[in-house]
Write an enzyme that holds these catalytic residues in place. Sequence first.
Site, short mmCIF file in Angstrom:
data_model
loop_
_atom_site.label_atom_id
_atom_site.label_comp_id
_atom_site.label_asym_id
_atom_site.label_seq_id
_atom_site.Cartn_x
_atom_site.Cartn_y
_atom_site.Cartn_z
N TRP A 300 43.19 36.55 31.94
CA TRP A 300 42.04 37.29 32.49
C TRP A 300 41.35 38.39 31.61
O TRP A 300 40.14 38.57 31.58
CB TRP A 300 42.49 37.93 33.99
N HIS A 301 42.19 39.16 30.90
CA HIS A 301 41.83 40.28 30.19
C HIS A 301 40.94 39.86 28.85
O HIS A 301 39.96 40.56 28.61
CB HIS A 301 42.81 41.36 30.12
N GLY A 302 41.38 38.84 28.42
CA GLY A 302 40.69 38.59 26.90
C GLY A 302 41.09 37.07 26.51
O GLY A 302 42.51 36.57 26.90
N PHE A 444 35.68 42.93 29.39
CA PHE A 444 36.55 42.18 30.00
C PHE A 444 35.99 41.34 31.28
O PHE A 444 35.05 41.64 32.09
CB PHE A 444 37.70 42.99 30.40
#
Length: 444
Positions: A300-302, A444
């Site tokens: 989800w973050h990257g 993000f």
Amino acid sequence: MGLSDLNFLFRFLPVFLLLYFLCPIKYRNTVLFGASVIFCALSSLQGAAVLLVSVTVNYGLLRAMNFSQNSAWRKGWLAIAVLFQAGLLCYYKYRAGALPPGISFYTFTLLSADIDVYRREERPPKSWMEFGIFAAMFPKLLSGPITQYRHTIEQVRKRRVTARNIEYGVSLMVVGLAFKVIIADTMGILWHSIQTVGFESISTPLAWMGAAGYSVQLLFDFQGYSLMAVGLGSILGFDLPRNFDHPYRSRSISEYYRRWHISLGRWFRDYLYIPLGGSRAGTGRTIFNLLAVWLVTGIWHGVTLNFLLWGLTLGFFIVMEKLWLGRFLDAHKVFSHLYVWFLIPLTWVIFAVTDLEGLRIYFTRLFPFQDTSIAVNARDWVIHGKSYAGFFLAAFAVSCPAADFIWKKFWNTLAAKVVLFCLFWVCVYRIVNGLHNPFLYLGF
């Protein structure tokens, strides 16, 4: 446009608040929704279009789900909603190359509505606009807090604005702005300087200082945004969830992430970890569920491999704490704090350095046991230490629980108002002079 931009602070926000409070109460939701769409469009017209499509599609699926009495049809509509919204997020993260503003955050907000209505934990939205405000309210649009449908939709339908809430909201906004502009952006200069010199050329003490500095930057950057969002919500009559609770007080990695980005952790707990079985189905299943949650958190973050490595590293330590390490940490108070203060900056280095070769080099500077490179300036940490020691101390001071006690007791006094007034104009001065960067979590 972000919450710390001068255009937002001196143009968009004053005009919006004037319209919001001058119009009759029954039209305030209309003003808020229109302002939220405009706020998004000022950053990206395409992003605003994606937001409106997401709201419209999910609203239609919610209505269909509500009208369906057959459980198979309800599951089908839920599956379509999840696949559509998650697919849209994955497309923009992995294929399009540019993220629409706030899509990572409002995706989870929309999915919470889909799941809550499917579970019959809350009524479906009464109107498309009501649902749009829940999903796209501009204070929380770009970086949260992530609100859950069952906890928020009644506030969209009915809320109360008081002078005290407005005053408190303005105070929170100023504190959040100061966290961002004065502490986070200054510590960001340290991290930028280390990147400019090159990881292979810094001394080991400076490498550790950089890891600590980035940890401070990320905390005050994200916490600053969250405070501004909660403050804006309070001005408008909303009670948005707290997103941080002194994470560096923690005595384990598990506790740290119960105190850090609380709204995201709560979302994963309620909509992924518990539905997978949580810790109810034996040790093996618990380990699988924890690693699954942290795998998704990293993704989800990257999109680069370092985020996957970051998520799995945290998952590993949390599993170890669940199995046996947690009991040891509970029994050793001092060690448990040192354990968190040692490990968390290292994990944030993994988070920050997207290039795996650069990450390898940085860790050889942190632990130079077999490293043959030589720092360009072995005393570089002394030079940087003199420049940033005051900001490290300030970050430590305002992160202590005592700071919360002082804030709760004195925030409404004349002295506090004078301090906040001065802080606001210091922030404006720094922004005008270019000593300011966008919020980190906007990426993000």
